[in-house]
Design a protein around this motif. Structure first.
Motif, PDB file in Angstrom:
ATOM      1  N   ALA A 436      49.614  51.900  86.067  1.00  0.00           N
ATOM      2  CA  ALA A 436      50.574  52.658  85.250  1.00  0.00           C
ATOM      3  C   ALA A 436      51.634  53.374  86.087  1.00  0.00           C
ATOM      4  CB  ALA A 436      49.830  53.684  84.396  1.00  0.00           C
ATOM      5  N   LYS A 437      51.529  53.352  87.397  1.00  0.00           N
ATOM      6  CA  LYS A 437      52.402  54.155  88.250  1.00  0.00           C
ATOM      7  C   LYS A 437      53.878  53.839  88.042  1.00  0.00           C
ATOM      8  CE  LYS A 437      53.141  55.588  93.050  1.00  0.00           C
ATOM      9  NZ  LYS A 437      54.609  55.510  92.949  1.00  0.00           N
ATOM     10  N   GLN A 438      54.240  52.570  88.049  1.00  0.00           N
ATOM     11  CA  GLN A 438      55.648  52.196  87.925  1.00  0.00           C
ATOM     12  C   GLN A 438      56.217  52.644  86.578  1.00  0.00           C
ATOM     13  OE1 GLN A 438      56.358  48.152  89.130  1.00  0.00           O
ATOM     14  NE2 GLN A 438      58.422  48.090  88.255  1.00  0.00           N
ATOM     15  N   ALA A 439      55.430  52.516  85.524  1.00  0.00           N
ATOM     16  CA  ALA A 439      55.887  52.942  84.199  1.00  0.00           C
ATOM     17  C   ALA A 439      56.042  54.457  84.136  1.00  0.00           C
ATOM     18  CB  ALA A 439      54.911  52.463  83.128  1.00  0.00           C
ATOM     19  N   VAL A 440      55.088  55.175  84.705  1.00  0.00           N
ATOM     20  CA  VAL A 440      55.167  56.637  84.718  1.00  0.00           C
ATOM     21  C   VAL A 440      56.372  57.091  85.541  1.00  0.00           C
ATOM     22  CG1 VAL A 440      53.999  58.751  85.466  1.00  0.00           C
ATOM     23  CG2 VAL A 440      52.701  56.938  84.321  1.00  0.00           C
ATOM     24  N   ASP A 441      56.605  56.444  86.680  1.00  0.00           N
ATOM     25  CA  ASP A 441      57.791  56.770  87.489  1.00  0.00           C
ATOM     26  C   ASP A 441      59.068  56.591  86.676  1.00  0.00           C
ATOM     27  OD1 ASP A 441      56.239  57.355  89.676  1.00  0.00           O
ATOM     28  OD2 ASP A 441      56.485  55.391  90.612  1.00  0.00           O
ATOM     29  N   TYR A 442      59.129  55.522  85.912  1.00  0.00           N
ATOM     30  CA  TYR A 442      60.318  55.256  85.077  1.00  0.00           C
ATOM     31  C   TYR A 442      60.510  56.365  84.041  1.00  0.00           C
ATOM     32  CZ  TYR A 442      63.429  52.996  81.729  1.00  0.00           C
ATOM     33  OH  TYR A 442      64.485  52.727  80.884  1.00  0.00           O
ATOM     34  N   ILE A 443      59.428  56.738  83.384  1.00  0.00           N
ATOM     35  CA  ILE A 443      59.528  57.777  82.347  1.00  0.00           C
ATOM     36  C   ILE A 443      60.027  59.086  82.943  1.00  0.00           C
ATOM     37  CG2 ILE A 443      58.204  59.184  80.726  1.00  0.00           C
ATOM     38  CD1 ILE A 443      56.347  56.750  80.349  1.00  0.00           C
ATOM     39  N   ASN A 512      54.487  60.948  66.879  1.00  0.00           N
ATOM     40  CA  ASN A 512      55.875  60.856  67.320  1.00  0.00           C
ATOM     41  C   ASN A 512      55.888  60.623  68.834  1.00  0.00           C
ATOM     42  OD1 ASN A 512      58.680  60.959  67.333  1.00  0.00           O
ATOM     43  ND2 ASN A 512      58.724  63.188  67.549  1.00  0.00           N
ATOM     44  N   PHE A 513      55.615  59.386  69.231  1.00  0.00           N
ATOM     45  CA  PHE A 513      55.537  59.060  70.648  1.00  0.00           C
ATOM     46  C   PHE A 513      56.937  58.933  71.249  1.00  0.00           C
ATOM     47  CE2 PHE A 513      51.529  57.047  69.054  1.00  0.00           C
ATOM     48  CZ  PHE A 513      50.651  57.866  69.748  1.00  0.00           C
ATOM     49  N   ASP A 514      57.091  59.449  72.457  1.00  0.00           N
ATOM     50  CA  ASP A 514      58.335  59.246  73.200  1.00  0.00           C
ATOM     51  C   ASP A 514      58.354  57.871  73.858  1.00  0.00           C
ATOM     52  OD1 ASP A 514      59.519  61.869  72.777  1.00  0.00           O
ATOM     53  OD2 ASP A 514      57.906  62.634  74.054  1.00  0.00           O
ATOM     54  N   TYR A 515      57.199  57.432  74.330  1.00  0.00           N
ATOM     55  CA  TYR A 515      57.059  56.110  74.955  1.00  0.00           C
ATOM     56  C   TYR A 515      55.706  55.539  74.577  1.00  0.00           C
ATOM     57  CZ  TYR A 515      61.092  56.999  78.011  1.00  0.00           C
ATOM     58  OH  TYR A 515      62.353  57.247  78.486  1.00  0.00           O
ATOM     59  N   LEU A 516      55.610  54.222  74.717  1.00  0.00           N
ATOM     60  CA  LEU A 516      54.326  53.547  74.513  1.00  0.00           C
ATOM     61  C   LEU A 516      54.057  52.690  75.739  1.00  0.00           C
ATOM     62  CD1 LEU A 516      55.983  53.461  71.502  1.00  0.00           C
ATOM     63  CD2 LEU A 516      53.606  53.030  70.838  1.00  0.00           C
ATOM     64  N   LEU A 517      53.090  53.097  76.528  1.00  0.00           N
ATOM     65  CA  LEU A 517      52.743  52.418  77.775  1.00  0.00           C
ATOM     66  C   LEU A 517      51.585  51.475  77.482  1.00  0.00           C
ATOM     67  CD1 LEU A 517      52.309  54.269  81.207  1.00  0.00           C
ATOM     68  CD2 LEU A 517      51.188  52.119  80.640  1.00  0.00           C
ATOM     69  N   THR A 518      51.901  50.202  77.323  1.00  0.00           N
ATOM     70  CA  THR A 518      50.895  49.232  76.915  1.00  0.00           C
ATOM     71  C   THR A 518      50.536  48.318  78.075  1.00  0.00           C
ATOM     72  OG1 THR A 518      52.489  47.549  76.186  1.00  0.00           O
ATOM     73  CG2 THR A 518      51.892  49.264  74.612  1.00  0.00           C
ATOM     74  N   LEU A 536      61.901  47.311  74.462  1.00  0.00           N
ATOM     75  CA  LEU A 536      61.165  47.071  75.704  1.00  0.00           C
ATOM     76  C   LEU A 536      62.044  47.519  76.865  1.00  0.00           C
ATOM     77  CD1 LEU A 536      58.727  45.874  77.233  1.00  0.00           C
ATOM     78  CD2 LEU A 536      59.900  43.650  77.159  1.00  0.00           C
ATOM     79  N   VAL A 537      61.643  48.593  77.536  1.00  0.00           N
ATOM     80  CA  VAL A 537      62.486  49.169  78.597  1.00  0.00           C
ATOM     81  C   VAL A 537      62.000  48.803  79.997  1.00  0.00           C
ATOM     82  CG1 VAL A 537      63.260  51.093  77.170  1.00  0.00           C
ATOM     83  CG2 VAL A 537      61.181  51.343  78.556  1.00  0.00           C
ATOM     84  N   LEU A 538      60.757  48.338  80.100  1.00  0.00           N
ATOM     85  CA  LEU A 538      60.226  47.995  81.417  1.00  0.00           C
ATOM     86  C   LEU A 538      59.053  47.039  81.256  1.00  0.00           C
ATOM     87  CD1 LEU A 538      60.303  48.624  84.520  1.00  0.00           C
ATOM     88  CD2 LEU A 538      58.575  50.383  84.073  1.00  0.00           C
ATOM     89  N   GLU A 539      59.024  46.028  82.110  1.00  0.00           N
ATOM     90  CA  GLU A 539      57.911  45.078  82.105  1.00  0.00           C
ATOM     91  C   GLU A 539      57.643  44.630  83.535  1.00  0.00           C
ATOM     92  OE1 GLU A 539      56.436  40.980  79.823  1.00  0.00           O
ATOM     93  OE2 GLU A 539      58.533  41.626  79.672  1.00  0.00           O
ATOM     94  N   VAL A 551      52.151  45.172  82.440  1.00  0.00           N
ATOM     95  CA  VAL A 551      52.467  46.368  81.662  1.00  0.00           C
ATOM     96  C   VAL A 551      53.803  46.172  80.948  1.00  0.00           C
ATOM     97  CG1 VAL A 551      53.158  48.799  81.845  1.00  0.00           C
ATOM     98  CG2 VAL A 551      51.163  47.963  83.106  1.00  0.00           C
ATOM     99  N   ARG A 552      53.859  46.626  79.722  1.00  0.00           N
ATOM    100  CA  ARG A 552      55.118  46.692  78.975  1.00  0.00           C
ATOM    101  C   ARG A 552      55.301  48.124  78.492  1.00  0.00           C
ATOM    102  NH1 ARG A 552      54.486  41.206  75.226  1.00  0.00           N
ATOM    103  NH2 ARG A 552      54.928  39.704  76.912  1.00  0.00           N
TER     104      ARG A 552
END
Length: 559
Positions: A436-443, A512-518, A536-539, A551-552
């Motif tokens: 999840a690191k790359q997605a968390v960094d993006y957020i 009311n989610f700001d992001y969905l890290l799937t 879809l903002v990151l994959e 991860v999406r």
């Protein structure tokens, strides 16, 4: 007065034999366990704000909460502050070393002082235990405490002295704060000794009787253990944590370590083979009743949940040490008349050194990069230890008898190369980054809000919490049971979502989610890609628990 060669050789053999039981330390994983992230978050919170009574990490407000591992979390957090990701791993190595030595002392006591069987059993068992269970989790502390508890009980078969009562009291206080979920087992470990004292099956010729301690002493000991359990920030709630957090069918289904042992996996095969071996031993010789009951109790725990395999492998195999208490090891060969062929030694040393040097030369870039990651203090310590060992060996060991300069130089080169490569191993394997690191960094790079709510699956949630996000769920399964949080059965809701028991659109309308890290395997990972209300903002691809995954990261489209 100089020691003769025979005494030197005997001393070296005994030392190497003793050190061999620590070989399991070489198999400890240098990856951080997934649970470490919520433990670090817990420890950081306690240090900064004290003990919470409602969950401070997830997006859900007002969930009643017992931080049952708070002291373990603080230890891991403080080690992380000091050494980064290597800090918690250092704690694992330190505690593992203590576990190995404590277990050796326990087996030696059970084996009536037989050093050989204690060392051999410790070495073999820890080779299995270390890579599987010596990880950055509170279970390392509880395992050490259980071994120490049984050791003290074995020392107290004639009477329980005041210092030992105090020791039991302190161990109980430590356990309730380090790992409250396992605290009841400490009192349970006393029961086999109490039963042997009260139930005299030895009179029927079935078992041996070793317990001379009065039953009142064991009753007092149980009272002391229970009273010591009150000394925690959550009182009775921590003491009864196990009763309403484990044995829940939903957790048993979702959490792999709660699955029972079966023949389908290697742990099950090892466990069932050893259980059969124990049954054979029980049929061949009479054992003290408390030893049999202790072993059978660990068998029941291991059969009920694979997480208890470490308890079976340690405490459950104590009867083996008792059965082989008269074993004296392999006979030693007579080496007093052995002559050394210097030419042969030089040829073999050159071949070994050439092979070793060739391999290191081809791995030089990786090794040099690894050495750069090793702290300077460790490098200096390795050099000093090498020099010290060399001086001792030249002054007192067999090397002082070697007159051949070529052999001495070859030995010196081999030692230097070996110490260099071993030192490089300390930095060779960096802990695997959470998927999840790359997605968390993006957020965090694209959001300025103080609180960001994120849907995550079960596993990645704790890393999001560690980085300051507020996830939907995380690996603390029992926290999301209504019986514990007294508000909502979130774990069941998550299970229903993943099983498509409720429409995902209906589920998303509740929050009311700001992001969905799937992550690959999540229902939302697939369905949201075709949903026009989500972008879809990151994959990206990555590793999750050593397996390929992807991860999406989605974001709701504001209208």
């Amino acid at each position: 007065m100089e020691m003769n060669s025979a005494k030197i050789l005997q001393r070296e053999r005994k030392t190497l034999f003793f050190l061999s039981m620590f070989i399991g330390l070489l198999f400890i994983s240098r990856s951080l366990d997934n649970d470490i992230w919520f433990l670090l978050s817990h420890g950081r919170y306690v240090v900064q704000y004290g003990w919470p009574t409602t969950d401070p990490l997830s997006m859900h407000e007002g969930l009643d909460f017992v931080m049952q591992q708070w002291l373990s979390a603080v230890i891991f957090w403080e080690s992380y502050v000091i050494g980064g990701e290597s800090g918690p791993l250092a704690v694992v190595y330190i505690v593992s070393t203590a576990i190995i030595y404590a277990y050796y002392r326990l087996l030696r006591l059970v084996a009536q002082g037989n050093r050989s069987i204690a060392i051999v059993m410790t070495a073999l068992i820890m080779i299995i235990i270390c890579p599987l269970f010596m990880v950055t989790r509170p279970q390392i502390f509880s395992l050490l405490i259980f071994i120490l508890t049984v050791y003290l009980l074995e020392k107290s078969t004639k009477s329980i002295t005041r210092p030992r009562y105090l020791a039991f009291f302190l161990l109980s206080v430590l356990l309730i704060n380090l790992h409250a979920a396992m605290w009841p087992l400490m009192a349970i470990l006393v029961l086999p000794y109490l039963v042997e004292k009260i139930v005299r099956l030895d009179k029927k010729g079935w078992f041996l009787h070793q317990i001379e301690t009065p039953w009142r002493s064991y009753a007092l000991l149980l009272f002391i253990i229970l009273a010591a359990g009150l000394l925690n920030p959550y009182g009775i709630d921590a003491m009864t944590y196990t009763s309403h957090s484990y044995g829940v069918s939903l957790i048993n289904t979702m959490v792999t370590e709660m699955h029972p042992l079966t023949f389908d996996n290697i742990l099950g095969k090892i466990a069932f083979a050893l259980m059969g071996f124990l049954m054979i031993l029980f049929s061949k010789e009479k054992f003290p009743l408390h030893v049999v009951l202790l072993s059978l109790g660990m068998i029941v725990l291991a059969l009920s949940a694979s997480r208890s395999f470490s308890l079976f492998m340690t405490l459950g195999l104590i009867p083996v040490a008792y059965y082989f208490r008269h074993w004296q090891g392999m006979p030693e060969a007579n080496t007093t008349n052995i002559k050394v062929n210097k030419r042969f030694c030089i040829i073999m040393m050159v071949l070994i050194l050439a092979t070793y040097g060739y391999e290191l030369y081809h791995a030089r870039e990786a090794m040099l990069h690894s050495l750069e990651q090793v702290p300077l203090l460790i490098k200096i310590s390795s050099v000093l230890i090498t020099i010290l060992v060399g001086i001792i060996e030249l002054r007192y060991g067999k090397l002082r008898q070697v007159r051949s300069i070529p052999i001495r130089l070859l030995i010196l080169c081999t030692v230097v190369l070996t110490m260099t490569s071993l030192t490089s191993l300390l930095g060779f394997t960096k802990p695997e980054a959470p998927i999840a690191k790359q997605a968390v960094d993006y957020i965090l790079a694209n959001e300025s809000k103080s609180e960001i709510t994120v849907w995550t699956g079960y596993a990645p949630g704790d890393y999001a919490e560690f980085r300051g996000l507020r996830p939907y769920i995380d690996p603390r399964a029992e926290v999301y049971l209504k019986v514990n949080n007294h508000k909502k059965d979130i774990l069941q809701e998550y299970r229903d979502l993943e099983a498509a028991a409720i429409p995902y659109q209906e589920f998303l309308s509740y929050y009311n989610f700001d992001y969905l890290l799937t992550e690959k395997g999540n229902l939302l990972y697939t369905y949201l890609k075709e949903d026009p209300d989500y972008e879809l903002v990151l994959e990206y691809d990555g590793k999750s628990f050593g397996q390929d995954s992807s991860v999406r990261l989605y974001k709701p489209i504001t209208k």
